[in-house]
Design a protein around this motif. Structure first.
Motif, mmCIF file in Angstrom:
data_model
loop_
_atom_site.group_PDB
_atom_site.id
_atom_site.type_symbol
_atom_site.label_atom_id
_atom_site.label_comp_id
_atom_site.label_asym_id
_atom_site.label_seq_id
_atom_site.Cartn_x
_atom_site.Cartn_y
_atom_site.Cartn_z
ATOM 1 N N TYR A 1 133.776 72.886 26.950
ATOM 2 C CA TYR A 1 134.328 72.212 28.117
ATOM 3 C C TYR A 1 135.490 71.297 27.742
ATOM 4 C CZ TYR A 1 133.697 71.190 33.064
ATOM 5 O OH TYR A 1 133.854 71.101 34.413
ATOM 6 N N ASP B 1 116.193 66.344 30.119
ATOM 7 C CA ASP B 1 114.911 66.727 29.515
ATOM 8 C C ASP B 1 114.944 66.560 27.997
ATOM 9 O OD1 ASP B 1 114.058 67.320 31.983
ATOM 10 O OD2 ASP B 1 114.223 69.496 31.807
ATOM 11 N N GLY C 1 119.691 78.640 34.727
ATOM 12 C CA GLY C 1 119.515 77.183 34.728
ATOM 13 C C GLY C 1 118.842 76.599 33.498
ATOM 14 N N PHE D 1 128.206 76.874 36.054
ATOM 15 C CA PHE D 1 128.596 76.679 37.456
ATOM 16 C C PHE D 1 129.755 77.558 37.905
ATOM 17 C CE2 PHE D 1 131.473 73.849 35.306
ATOM 18 C CZ PHE D 1 132.645 73.969 36.033
ATOM 19 N N GLY E 1 120.713 75.512 30.442
ATOM 20 C CA GLY E 1 121.511 74.289 30.467
ATOM 21 C C GLY E 1 122.935 74.441 29.953
ATOM 22 N N GLN E 2 123.600 75.524 30.291
ATOM 23 C CA GLN E 2 124.977 75.723 29.833
ATOM 24 C C GLN E 2 125.955 75.018 30.770
ATOM 25 O OE1 GLN E 2 125.699 77.509 26.807
ATOM 26 N NE2 GLN E 2 123.538 76.972 26.740
ATOM 27 N N GLN E 3 126.909 74.309 30.183
ATOM 28 C CA GLN E 3 127.815 73.487 30.994
ATOM 29 C C GLN E 3 128.647 74.305 31.973
ATOM 30 O OE1 GLN E 3 129.692 69.985 29.520
ATOM 31 N NE2 GLN E 3 129.286 70.631 27.445
ATOM 32 N N ALA F 1 117.304 74.490 37.399
ATOM 33 C CA ALA F 1 117.081 74.063 36.016
ATOM 34 C C ALA F 1 115.629 74.204 35.586
ATOM 35 C CB ALA F 1 117.538 72.625 35.845
ATOM 36 N N PRO G 1 133.505 68.692 36.946
ATOM 37 C CA PRO G 1 132.352 69.202 37.682
ATOM 38 C C PRO G 1 131.187 69.411 36.734
ATOM 39 C CG PRO G 1 134.286 70.589 38.020
ATOM 40 C CD PRO G 1 134.685 69.509 37.092
ATOM 41 N N ARG G 2 130.022 68.979 37.149
ATOM 42 C CA ARG G 2 128.892 69.069 36.253
ATOM 43 C C ARG G 2 127.899 70.089 36.758
ATOM 44 N NH1 ARG G 2 128.622 62.919 36.862
ATOM 45 N NH2 ARG G 2 130.062 63.582 38.464
ATOM 46 N N ASN G 3 127.478 70.956 35.889
ATOM 47 C CA ASN G 3 126.476 71.939 36.236
ATOM 48 C C ASN G 3 125.125 71.237 36.305
ATOM 49 O OD1 ASN G 3 125.075 74.228 36.640
ATOM 50 N ND2 ASN G 3 125.387 75.090 34.597
ATOM 51 N N PRO G 4 124.474 71.208 37.495
ATOM 52 C CA PRO G 4 123.208 70.489 37.617
ATOM 53 C C PRO G 4 122.193 70.969 36.580
ATOM 54 C CG PRO G 4 123.926 71.340 39.747
ATOM 55 C CD PRO G 4 124.888 71.865 38.736
ATOM 56 N N ALA G 5 122.235 72.271 36.265
ATOM 57 C CA ALA G 5 121.283 72.807 35.288
ATOM 58 C C ALA G 5 121.532 72.191 33.917
ATOM 59 C CB ALA G 5 121.401 74.322 35.219
ATOM 60 N N TYR G 6 122.811 71.986 33.590
ATOM 61 C CA TYR G 6 123.153 71.377 32.310
ATOM 62 C C TYR G 6 122.670 69.929 32.262
ATOM 63 C CZ TYR G 6 126.065 69.072 28.816
ATOM 64 O OH TYR G 6 126.504 68.310 27.772
ATOM 65 N N SER H 1 120.005 79.661 39.030
ATOM 66 C CA SER H 1 120.647 78.421 38.578
ATOM 67 C C SER H 1 119.710 77.225 38.513
ATOM 68 C CB SER H 1 121.830 78.096 39.480
ATOM 69 O OG SER H 1 121.364 77.861 40.789
ATOM 70 N N GLN I 1 120.242 68.603 33.908
ATOM 71 C CA GLN I 1 118.788 68.605 33.811
ATOM 72 C C GLN I 1 118.351 68.872 32.370
ATOM 73 O OE1 GLN I 1 116.960 67.686 36.464
ATOM 74 N NE2 GLN I 1 115.354 67.546 34.910
ATOM 75 N N TYR I 2 119.065 69.796 31.734
ATOM 76 C CA TYR I 2 118.758 70.155 30.355
ATOM 77 C C TYR I 2 118.915 68.933 29.447
ATOM 78 C CZ TYR I 2 119.249 72.542 25.848
ATOM 79 O OH TYR I 2 119.113 72.942 24.541
ATOM 80 N N PRO J 1 132.367 69.343 43.442
ATOM 81 C CA PRO J 1 131.750 68.673 42.282
ATOM 82 C C PRO J 1 132.491 67.432 41.773
ATOM 83 C CG PRO J 1 132.542 70.890 41.720
ATOM 84 C CD PRO J 1 132.601 70.771 43.189
ATOM 85 N N SER J 2 133.811 67.376 41.911
ATOM 86 C CA SER J 2 134.515 66.187 41.420
ATOM 87 C C SER J 2 135.098 65.355 42.549
ATOM 88 C CB SER J 2 135.620 66.587 40.447
ATOM 89 O OG SER J 2 135.060 67.150 39.304
#
Lengths: 308, 560
Positions: free
Chosen positions: B62, A54, B139, B147, B142-144, B165, A43-48, B163, A50-51, B479-480
């Motif tokens: 992760y 960028d 957000g 979530f 940008g930490q993995q 970004a 699962p991927r954190n959308p914020a990550y 959250s 985006q980071y 998410p997966s």
């Protein structure tokens, strides 16, 4: 001579731009995308995401990405990996390791290759000559990973003479086995090349004349034959040293040597363009410098060769 | 790195949980036990093989490797403990005083013990946790693992506000509050059962970080040399791609100080090199993600009883059929393909008995796992398979394709393909993709008229619950959920189980959800790898749990 040298150095500038552009374009054209690969299907954190996008300008068109990268280089920023390790740090860590490995391999192929090449040339047709032909053919024919695993198992695991992997034991202990494996194919080439080239010179008139004058065999070899027969060998070795640096992916993998090849393999898989471009550029510059050195060496070996 | 245990799966395990620091981990005396010393025979140094950890910031950790390191360095709220029957369960750590819920799992109060500090001297209070978690969820940082505070796991009130970004509405989650120095409260949007809540609070994402680490650049520095409160600490920054060295933390307050004086984590990019090192005595422990496939044939003979092979790692391989194309539209065809594969044969001959054939999505080492859900549909029967295939109208072009990734170990997939070909009389080929991303892209682009291919995937669970085995993969919009599966009944059963306070009722709901999944038969689990590892004569009491967490603090260095 000086002008020639400067001209050669200046030639490296367009080569630098050309290669960085080409490699960047190739990396960009790789199928798949870095984000999916990086998160390994979790699962991927959308914020990550985006980071990362960028940070690495992943949403920009190719040409913009490339110029941002080149712009970064001119301000001393070579970029970083997705794990936030700067490319400079990677250079500092990996280039010495690869240089040590390449140098070890280079010394092995240079010393053993030329020495055994001379011996087989002097004893042409003898049992050692035949044996060396067989052995070198075998070495050239054996895939490097087969040789790597066999050598690792035999000398590292079974006999325990040398560490089977890693660089904990430092230079030279840790580098002997991988150095030998890396050198194996080139060593065989150098041996054959030296032998062939020497035999040719042995047959030439001035060597025959020297021999007829009763000069000792050693003097003939040292003063008349060897130097003249070195040109093709130097050409080969020069290109080979650069190849040893970049081409050690398999050997570095088998022996867990944290060098450039390993990093390239990883970075290509992760689509880390800046790392790949940076490392390949370093390799290309190394290649160019070796080529230049080889060309300059020609002049030393054969005074008839002049550069304007 | 994409290769996992024994080449079964395409996806790396990103297991996110703590190892059993076991025995004393459940004691919660205030202040911990500062006087306890290492048992007799402590000391010494040992080495363990890992792959390069992506990052050593907890909220960005992760993979198995970083967490094995961090878990020795930082103590959080919960830790996983291996039970006598081999199953794994989260238990409160020495730092935790009490965790309680006031309204059936919607609001949680966490009390910690006072007087704990980081090795840099900073005090650990309720605010430490609140700040760390807000940092992880924010957000723009940008930490993995941000979530985990979001809807797919904890679902903390106010997560949506932080959250985004680009331009989040708030900097902190409103559901997370400091009550006093040692107490914090967490309000959730949906109630969670106690055991699931504990599982969510046992991963690296919840490990506390000192205030200096709570900016983007601070966290990058932290990753180079983490600062913690655990039994071990890092004295100098680690060397990427080479090694991580941990030494004993003399200020550790907990009840389980480490045995050895020093732990050397060695980074291997090729586990065959590690295997050679282990045989030569240059390495002490190998197997955080299993032994390399090449080692399996001889491991027992070489290592004797220092080779361990136990069933039920928290991973499985699974095959999924595309639903957007007509290729595998008929359920009988899908079942026929499963029935044509003799996994036991593959396990015995190709994997040297280091896996268990799956009859559900949960291995026997987790509560409720090992239940036979699939039944007859997952039992090999060539004749019946052929009959089902005909009954279902066959496959277009008499052809089946299984997605594979170049450079990965595809031996199992090849064997599966051969069996399908042999037992069903259809042509079977591996469809090669350069990497995981490319495979998913191609899969997502499949249209109704296209020839579909079977996805061969793997999953490494974050925590030992059936929820984590099925919800992230098959929940609507999860998410997966690469295959785009959506079934309302399934979603409802999972959600009902999540909120259930009674552990048995919770498991029953999730098992029902699994039945719905197998009823549709768009995906089936193939095998569960075993946990297998080996160690040198230099160390003893080595245990790697089904999640891949090593009991590093308990390992004894022989003769020291």
């Amino acid at each position: 001579m000086g002008r020639y040298f400067v001209r050669r150095l200046l030639q490296m500038i367009p080569v630098f731009f050309g290669t960085t552009f080409l490699i960047y374009a190739l990396m960009f054209a790789l199928p798949g995308n870095p984000i999916d690969t990086l998160s390994r299907g979790k699962p991927r954190n959308p914020a990550y995401l985006q980071y990362i996008i960028d940070q690495f300008n992943l949403n920009d068109p190719f040409i913009v990405q490339y110029f941002k990268y080149i712009g970064g280089i001119f301000t001393g920023n070579f970029g970083k990996t997705f794990n936030n390790v700067s490319v400079i740090d990677i250079f500092m860590q990996r280039i010495p390791v690869t240089l040590q490995l390449a140098a070890t391999a280079f010394v092995i192929e240079l010393v053993l290759g030329i020495a055994l090449g001379i011996w087989t040339a002097l004893r042409k047709g003898g049992p050692f000559d035949h044996l060396s032909l067989l052995a070198t053919l075998l070495l050239i024919a054996t895939p490097i990973f087969v040789l790597g695993y066999v050598v690792q198992w035999l000398f590292g695991v079974k006999l325990g003479w040398l560490p089977p992997a890693g660089i904990q034991a430092g230079w030279p202990t840790s580098y002997i086995l991988p150095g030998f494996v890396l050198a194996s194919a080139s060593f065989a080439f150098v041996l054959r090349l030296t032998r062939q080239s020497l035999l040719e010179v042995f047959g030439s008139d001035y060597v025959r004349a020297a021999r007829a004058k009763g000069l000792p065999a050693w003097t003939i070899l040292r003063k008349y034959s060897l130097r003249n027969s070195l040109i093709p060998i130097v050409t080969f070795l020069g290109a080979d040293f650069a190849a040893l640096m970049g081409g050690a992916v398999i050997t570095e993998g088998i022996f867990n040597i944290p060098g450039i090849g390993q990093q390239l393999y990883q970075s290509i898989r992760l689509h880390e363009s800046v790392v790949v471009v940076g490392l390949v550029t370093v390799l290309i510059v190394a290649y160019l410098i070796m080529n230049l050195l080889v060309d300059l060496l020609y002049g030393v070996l054969d005074p008839r060769i002049r550069y304007e | 790195m994409l290769r996992t245990r024994r080449g079964l799966a395409l996806v790396g395990a990103a297991a996110v949980a703590a190892l059993g620091l076991s025995a004393c981990a459940s004691s919660s005396t205030p202040g911990g036990d500062t006087t306890s010393s290492a048992p007799a025979g402590g000391g010494g140094t040992f080495s363990i093989a890992i792959e390069e950890p992506q990052n050593l910031t907890p909220s960005n950790c992760y993979d198995l490797y970083c967490f094995n390191v961090l878990n020795q360095m930082i103590i959080g709220i919960y830790d996983f403990e291996t039970q006598d029957d081999g199953s794994i369960k989260p238990v409160p750590t020495d730092l935790t005083k009490a965790v309680s819920t006031s309204d059936n799992g919607k609001t949680w109060t966490i009390e910690i013990n006072p007087d704990w500090t980081f090795t840099n001297g900073e005090k650990i209070t309720a605010k430490t946790f609140v700040d760390t978690w807000n940092f992880a969820a924010y957000g723009p940082n940008g930490q993995q693992l941000g979530f985990v505070f979001g809807p797919s796991q904890l679902d903390v009130v106010g997560y949506d506000d932080v959250s985004d970004a680009k331009s989040p509405k708030a900097k902190t989650m409103s559901g997370l509050k400091v009550v006093n120095d040692t107490t914090l409260s967490m309000e959730l949007n949906k109630p969670l059962g106690e055991s699931l809540f504990a599982n969510f609070l046992a991963g690296p994402q919840i490990l506390p970080m000192p205030s200096t680490a709570l900016t983007v650049s601070g966290s990058e520095d932290f990753s180079k040399q983490p600062i913690g409160n655990g039994p071990y600490k890092m004295d100098t920054p680690w060397t990427p791609n080479q090694s991580i060295t941990l030494v004993k933390n003399p200020d550790y307050k907990g009840s389980t100080p480490g045995n050895a004086d020093q732990i050397d984590f060695r980074v291997y990019n090729d586990d065959n090199a590690a295997w050679a090192d282990l045989q030569a005595g240059n390495l002490d422990i190998l197997g955080v993600s299993g032994l390399p496939q090449q080692a399996l044939a001889t491991a027992e003979q070489v290592l004797g009883d220092r080779y361990v092979n136990t069933a039920g790692a928290l991973q499985f391989g699974y095959y999924a059929f595309p639903q957007q194309t007509d290729t595998f539209k008929n359920k009988d065809v899908r079942i026929a393909i499963r029935k044509a594969i003799n996994y036991q044969d593959i396990v015995d001959k190709l994997l040297y008995g280091t896996a268990t054939v799956a009859q559900s999505f949960a291995p026997s080492t987790i509560p409720g796992g090992g239940t036979d859900i699939c039944g007859d549909s997952c039992v090999f029967d060539a004749a019946k398979a052929k009959q089902l295939l005909e009954q279902g109208g066959g496959v277009p072009g008499n052809k089946v394709q299984i997605a594979s990734i170049q450079g990965a170990d595809n031996s199992v997939r090849k064997a599966v393909c051969n069996q399908i070909q042999q037992n069903l009389g259809v042509a079977c080929t591996l469809k090669m993709f350069p990497d995981f991303g490319a495979m998913l892209d191609a899969y997502a682009k499949l249209g109704a008229g296209d020839t579909g291919f079977i996805l061969a995937l793997g999953w490494g669970a974050d925590n030992p619950t059936i929820n984590n085995m099925i919800a992230p993969l098959f929940g609507t919009g999860a998410p997966s959920n690469y295959i785009g599966y959506s079934n309302k009944q399934f979603d409802e059963l999972v959600a009902r189980g999540n909120a259930e306070q009674d552990p048995q009722a919770q498991i029953n709901d999730w098992l029902e959800a699994e039945k719905v999944l197998y009823g549709d038969f768009v995906a089936f689990a193939t095998t569960f790898p075993n946990t297998n590892y080996g160690y040198s004569e230099h160390v003893s009491n080595v245990k790697i749990n089904p999640q891949g967490f090593v009991n590093l603090a308990e390992i004894q260095v022989n003769g020291s």
